[in-house]
Structures are given as structure tokens and as C-alpha cells.
Write an enzyme that holds these catalytic residues in place. Structure first.
Site, PDB file in Angstrom:
ATOM      1  N   SER A  73      57.733  68.126  82.864  1.00  0.00           N
ATOM      2  CA  SER A  73      57.746  66.582  83.176  1.00  0.00           C
ATOM      3  C   SER A  73      59.088  65.755  83.743  1.00  0.00           C
ATOM      4  O   SER A  73      58.991  65.038  84.499  1.00  0.00           O
ATOM      5  CB  SER A  73      57.686  65.896  81.570  1.00  0.00           C
ATOM      6  OG  SER A  73      56.746  66.775  81.243  1.00  0.00           O
ATOM      7  N   THR A 126      57.672  75.185  81.762  1.00  0.00           N
ATOM      8  CA  THR A 126      56.055  74.135  81.667  1.00  0.00           C
ATOM      9  C   THR A 126      56.364  73.090  80.714  1.00  0.00           C
ATOM     10  O   THR A 126      55.173  72.657  81.212  1.00  0.00           O
ATOM     11  CB  THR A 126      54.717  74.658  81.351  1.00  0.00           C
ATOM     12  OG1 THR A 126      55.483  76.057  80.641  1.00  0.00           O
ATOM     13  CG2 THR A 126      55.042  76.040  83.104  1.00  0.00           C
ATOM     14  N   TYR A 149      59.201  70.296  78.672  1.00  0.00           N
ATOM     15  CA  TYR A 149      59.305  68.971  79.243  1.00  0.00           C
ATOM     16  C   TYR A 149      60.332  69.222  80.552  1.00  0.00           C
ATOM     17  O   TYR A 149      60.642  67.936  80.730  1.00  0.00           O
ATOM     18  CB  TYR A 149      60.799  68.836  77.540  1.00  0.00           C
ATOM     19  CG  TYR A 149      61.355  67.635  77.412  1.00  0.00           C
ATOM     20  CD1 TYR A 149      60.748  66.619  78.440  1.00  0.00           C
ATOM     21  CD2 TYR A 149      61.965  67.212  76.371  1.00  0.00           C
ATOM     22  CE1 TYR A 149      61.748  64.817  78.204  1.00  0.00           C
ATOM     23  CE2 TYR A 149      62.599  66.250  76.333  1.00  0.00           C
ATOM     24  CZ  TYR A 149      62.611  64.569  77.649  1.00  0.00           C
ATOM     25  OH  TYR A 149      62.458  63.822  76.912  1.00  0.00           O
ATOM     26  N   ASN A 176      61.253  77.206  73.845  1.00  0.00           N
ATOM     27  CA  ASN A 176      61.445  76.514  75.222  1.00  0.00           C
ATOM     28  C   ASN A 176      62.073  75.938  75.739  1.00  0.00           C
ATOM     29  O   ASN A 176      62.970  76.206  76.898  1.00  0.00           O
ATOM     30  CB  ASN A 176      60.509  75.027  74.661  1.00  0.00           C
ATOM     31  CG  ASN A 176      59.208  75.101  74.463  1.00  0.00           C
ATOM     32  OD1 ASN A 176      58.255  76.477  75.443  1.00  0.00           O
ATOM     33  ND2 ASN A 176      58.134  74.308  74.330  1.00  0.00           N
ATOM     34  N   GLU A 177      63.267  75.066  75.001  1.00  0.00           N
ATOM     35  CA  GLU A 177      64.195  74.281  75.437  1.00  0.00           C
ATOM     36  C   GLU A 177      65.438  73.718  74.350  1.00  0.00           C
ATOM     37  O   GLU A 177      64.481  73.545  73.402  1.00  0.00           O
ATOM     38  CB  GLU A 177      63.949  73.423  76.874  1.00  0.00           C
ATOM     39  CG  GLU A 177      63.692  72.058  75.726  1.00  0.00           C
ATOM     40  CD  GLU A 177      62.050  71.603  75.448  1.00  0.00           C
ATOM     41  OE1 GLU A 177      61.971  72.278  74.480  1.00  0.00           O
ATOM     42  OE2 GLU A 177      61.355  71.398  76.295  1.00  0.00           O
ATOM     43  N   ASP A 233      50.393  74.849  71.845  1.00  0.00           N
ATOM     44  CA  ASP A 233      51.947  75.512  71.976  1.00  0.00           C
ATOM     45  C   ASP A 233      52.626  75.168  70.417  1.00  0.00           C
ATOM     46  O   ASP A 233      53.737  76.240  70.238  1.00  0.00           O
ATOM     47  CB  ASP A 233      52.497  74.874  72.968  1.00  0.00           C
ATOM     48  CG  ASP A 233      51.714  75.661  74.581  1.00  0.00           C
ATOM     49  OD1 ASP A 233      51.346  76.534  73.910  1.00  0.00           O
ATOM     50  OD2 ASP A 233      51.202  75.266  75.382  1.00  0.00           O
ATOM     51  N   GLY A 234      52.696  74.259  70.502  1.00  0.00           N
ATOM     52  CA  GLY A 234      53.071  73.525  68.671  1.00  0.00           C
ATOM     53  C   GLY A 234      52.817  74.103  67.427  1.00  0.00           C
ATOM     54  O   GLY A 234      54.308  74.984  66.827  1.00  0.00           O
TER      55      GLY A 234
HETATM   56  P1  NAP Z   1      54.792  67.884  70.990  1.00  0.00           P
HETATM   57  O1  NAP Z   1      55.379  66.670  71.398  1.00  0.00           O
HETATM   58  O2  NAP Z   1      53.209  67.623  69.995  1.00  0.00           O
HETATM   59  O3  NAP Z   1      53.801  67.842  72.276  1.00  0.00           O
HETATM   60  C1  NAP Z   1      54.068  68.491  72.991  1.00  0.00           C
HETATM   61  C2  NAP Z   1      53.256  68.492  74.396  1.00  0.00           C
HETATM   62  O4  NAP Z   1      53.541  69.916  74.697  1.00  0.00           O
HETATM   63  C3  NAP Z   1      51.880  69.384  73.424  1.00  0.00           C
HETATM   64  O5  NAP Z   1      50.540  69.303  74.804  1.00  0.00           O
HETATM   65  C4  NAP Z   1      52.178  71.139  73.931  1.00  0.00           C
HETATM   66  O6  NAP Z   1      50.982  72.056  73.806  1.00  0.00           O
HETATM   67  C5  NAP Z   1      52.471  70.893  75.200  1.00  0.00           C
HETATM   68  N1  NAP Z   1      53.704  72.545  75.134  1.00  0.00           N
HETATM   69  C6  NAP Z   1      53.982  72.827  73.962  1.00  0.00           C
HETATM   70  N2  NAP Z   1      55.137  74.022  74.968  1.00  0.00           N
HETATM   71  C7  NAP Z   1      54.510  74.018  76.287  1.00  0.00           C
HETATM   72  C8  NAP Z   1      54.905  75.162  77.771  1.00  0.00           C
HETATM   73  N3  NAP Z   1      55.936  75.705  77.259  1.00  0.00           N
HETATM   74  N4  NAP Z   1      54.527  74.687  78.206  1.00  0.00           N
HETATM   75  C9  NAP Z   1      53.547  74.134  78.624  1.00  0.00           C
HETATM   76  N5  NAP Z   1      53.347  73.142  77.104  1.00  0.00           N
HETATM   77  C10 NAP Z   1      54.028  72.877  76.856  1.00  0.00           C
HETATM   78  O7  NAP Z   1      55.773  68.651  70.525  1.00  0.00           O
HETATM   79  P2  NAP Z   1      55.409  70.325  70.295  1.00  0.00           P
HETATM   80  O8  NAP Z   1      54.066  70.826  70.354  1.00  0.00           O
HETATM   81  O9  NAP Z   1      55.777  70.666  68.580  1.00  0.00           O
HETATM   82  O10 NAP Z   1      56.318  71.085  70.707  1.00  0.00           O
HETATM   83  C11 NAP Z   1      57.484  71.007  71.196  1.00  0.00           C
HETATM   84  C12 NAP Z   1      57.915  70.910  72.196  1.00  0.00           C
HETATM   85  O11 NAP Z   1      57.548  69.563  73.250  1.00  0.00           O
HETATM   86  C13 NAP Z   1      59.089  70.981  72.910  1.00  0.00           C
HETATM   87  O12 NAP Z   1      59.870  72.127  73.113  1.00  0.00           O
HETATM   88  C14 NAP Z   1      59.442  69.732  74.325  1.00  0.00           C
HETATM   89  O13 NAP Z   1      59.287  71.196  75.860  1.00  0.00           O
HETATM   90  C15 NAP Z   1      57.920  69.443  74.389  1.00  0.00           C
HETATM   91  N6  NAP Z   1      58.038  67.775  74.686  1.00  0.00           N
HETATM   92  C16 NAP Z   1      58.164  67.033  75.857  1.00  0.00           C
HETATM   93  C17 NAP Z   1      58.222  65.984  76.088  1.00  0.00           C
HETATM   94  C18 NAP Z   1      57.768  65.206  77.557  1.00  0.00           C
HETATM   95  O14 NAP Z   1      56.627  65.980  78.623  1.00  0.00           O
HETATM   96  N7  NAP Z   1      58.175  64.477  78.053  1.00  0.00           N
HETATM   97  C19 NAP Z   1      59.211  65.055  75.698  1.00  0.00           C
HETATM   98  C20 NAP Z   1      59.305  65.524  74.367  1.00  0.00           C
HETATM   99  C21 NAP Z   1      58.870  67.218  74.263  1.00  0.00           C
HETATM  100  P3  NAP Z   1      49.911  72.046  72.997  1.00  0.00           P
HETATM  101  O15 NAP Z   1      49.211  70.510  72.833  1.00  0.00           O
HETATM  102  O16 NAP Z   1      48.944  73.005  72.989  1.00  0.00           O
HETATM  103  O17 NAP Z   1      50.704  72.164  71.508  1.00  0.00           O
END
Ligand code: NAP
Length: 261
Positions: A164, A159, A161, A119-120, A50-51
Site C-alpha cells: 500500500s 503484499t 502494508y 508481516n512487518e 490473514d488477521g
Molecule cells: P486489519 O487492519 O484488520 O486488516 C488488514 C488487511 O490486510 C486485511 O484485509 C488482511 O487480510 C490484510 N493482510 C494482512 N496480512 C496480509 C498479507 N501478508 N498480505 C496481504 N494482505 C494482508 O489488520 P489484520 O488483519 O490484523 O492485519 C494486520 C496487518 O494489517 C498489518 O501487518 C499490516 O500489514 C496491515 N495494515 C495495512 C495497512 C495499509 O495497507 N494501509 C495499514 C495498516 C495495517 P484478511 O482480510 O484476510 O484478514
């Protein structure tokens, strides 16, 4: 049909080997691969998770050329094709045997600038401190938020952040967006709505940051671009959309079951 395909990829080992395989198949079907974004290509093909998909959308400046992803990442929620099914995909794509999914984009205005995200948008402290925000929906004052922050997410981003942080999963076909609190404070000093809110497509969210939190509050778009300052922002759904090729309309529910549970 144009036979040019823009390739975006991350640097993982699996991506490297999958890229070699993909290249051979695409050449066999008469496609020309371009390692840099070209605006007359037929497809934006993303290898990674996704990243990588989010990166490709930002790198191409929210290109209107359809995207499709081969999943060599961890979760791959945006990534439609598994490495074992590349040839099936190329055959179906060549025969026009696919559907187009429309992804919403969030548009945030801040100091005469516009920032897009798929995403957001996250508003939080970069010092792990509490922040205080005033939230207005469609011009009506709704709450004085205090807590870790707020997430404004698209259905596709729900789905990530937002989930979560306790947000609801919004089905990708819904035309709206979601406001999700991150660790809201339980206190009668603030009027904080602790539940996520799902908004219709034409809603506008305006948020202003309390003066005392100016110096440590940041805006984060899709986990990438981070900006700070004394702000008041306005977020809506953009007229811009992202087109994504899908082969199976029911994959959404398999994804929820297989990748999130
Ligand atoms: P990352 O921090 O390296 O990975 C974030 C994780 O979120 C990866 O496992 C990614 O999947 C997954 N992901 C991204 N978009 C998704 C979606 N629409 N639905 C389900 N899972 C998703 O950062 P990144 O890969 O560049 O992604 C950026 C995203 O990280 C931000 O947009 C934010 O939503 C998310 N994030 C989540 C949290 C949390 O859940 N506590 C905290 C900070 C940021 P892949 O393994 O396939 O890349």
C-alpha cells in the site's frame, strides 16, 4: 503420526459454521482437536483471514508446529484452503501429500528486548505528525528520513502494508526483506531515499528516532503490539522460521492475480 490438531479461529459467522464442518471431517479422519495450543500437536489449523493467521502465530509464540489456514476472512493471503476444499485438504494432509513453505520472521531488538513479526515492523507517529529518523544499513549511515514513517517487511508481509505504501511485492521464496518509506517528504532539508530498498538475508537495519519525535513515535509489529519510547532499534531476519503447509506451489501467482488485482 500424532493425531492432535491445535485450532485457532476468529469470531466471524462464517468461521463458526466452517468450524463445525471442519470438526466433523477431522474426527472422521481420526484427528483430535485441541481448542488450546499444545506443543505436541501435528498441526496448527487457523480458521479466519490473514488477521487470524497472524494472531495464531503470535498467540503460539511463533510455534514451530506447521500452520495451515482455512480462509473465512476477506483476503486470506496466508490462508491456503477455501471452505469448499476442507475434505480434500484433510485427505492430502493425512496421505502426506503436501509441501512445506518456510516463512521468514523479522527480529527487532530494542532496549534489550526482542520483538518478532511475520508481516512487518512499522515506525510511525501516533499523532499523525511527521517523524525524523536516521537509517543505517550494515553499520553505514544511509539517510536522514523525514515523513510518515518506515516499514520493514518480510517477503510474505510485502503484499500487506508495504505494498500500500508503494513497496515491491517480494516473491515468498526470496530470502531477504524490504525497507519501504511511507510518504517521504520531498525537501532538500533531508537526505531521504524515497525508493523502497530490498535487502539480502544477512543485512541489518538500525534506526534511531530524532529527539524531537520521541514522545509520539511508535513501533507496531504486525499491526498488534505497539511500543513507544526514545529508541534506537536493530532489525534483522531471525533464525526462527514459520512452517506453513501448502498444497499447490503455484497458488502464489493465483493469489496475486485473484486477491490483489
Ligand atoms: P486489519 O487492519 O484488520 O486488516 C488488514 C488487511 O490486510 C486485511 O484485509 C488482511 O487480510 C490484510 N493482510 C494482512 N496480512 C496480509 C498479507 N501478508 N498480505 C496481504 N494482505 C494482508 O489488520 P489484520 O488483519 O490484523 O492485519 C494486520 C496487518 O494489517 C498489518 O501487518 C499490516 O500489514 C496491515 N495494515 C495495512 C495497512 C495499509 O495497507 N494501509 C495499514 C495498516 C495495517 P484478511 O482480510 O484476510 O484478514
Amino acid at each position: 503420526m500424532n493425531n492432535k490438531i491445535n485450532i485457532f479461529k476468529n469470531r466471524s459467522k462464517l468461521t463458526k459454521s466452517t468450524y463445525q464442518k471442519t470438526k466433523k471431517i477431522l474426527h472422521r479422519y481420526g484427528y483430535k482437536i485441541t481448542p488450546y495450543y499444545e506443543d505436541d500437536a501435528a498441526l496448527n489449523l487457523v480458521l479466519g483471514g490473514d488477521g487470524a493467521f497472524i494472531n495464531a502465530v503470535h498467540q503460539s509464540k511463533f510455534s514451530q508446529i506447521p500452520f495451515v489456514g482455512i480462509n473465512t476472512g476477506h483476503l486470506g493471503f496466508y490462508q491456503e484452503i477455501e471452505p469448499d476444499n476442507i475434505e480434500d485438504f484433510v485427505r492430502d494432509f493425512s496421505n502426506g501429500n503436501y509441501h512445506m513453505e518456510i516463512l521468514s520472521v523479522l527480529e527487532t531488538k530494542f532496549k534489550n528486548k526482542t520483538f518478532d513479526s511475520i508481516n512487518e515492523l512499522v515506525i510511525k507517529s501516533n499523532k499523525s505528525q511527521m517523524i525524523r529518523l536516521k537509517v543505517f544499513i550494515d553499520g553505514i549511515f544511509i539517510e536522514s528520513f523525514a515523513g510518515d514513517g518506515l516499514i520493514i517487511s518480510t517477503p510474505h508481509g510485502s503484499t500487506a502494508y508495504s505494498l500500500s505504501a508503494g513497496g515491491a511485492i517480494l516473491h515468498q521464496s526470496l530470502n531477504g526483506f524490504e525497507l519501504t518509506p511511507i510518504s517521504p517528504v520531498y525537501s532538500n532539508l533531508n537526505n531521504t531515499l524515497r525508493a523502497p530498498i530490498v535487502l539480502p538475508q544477512d543485512a541489518t537495519i538500525e534506526i534511531s528516532v530524532s529527539k524531537r519525535d520521541f514522545d509520539h513515535t511508535v513501533l507496531i509489529f504486525d499491526g498488534r503490539q505497539e511500543i513507544s519510547g526514545d529508541f534506537r532499534i536493530k532489525t534483522t531476519l531471525s533464525k526462527k522460521k514459520i512452517n506453513k503447509v501448502i498444497l499447490d506451489k503455484n497458488q502464489y501467482w493465483s493469489n496475486i492475480k485473484d486477491k490483489l488485482m
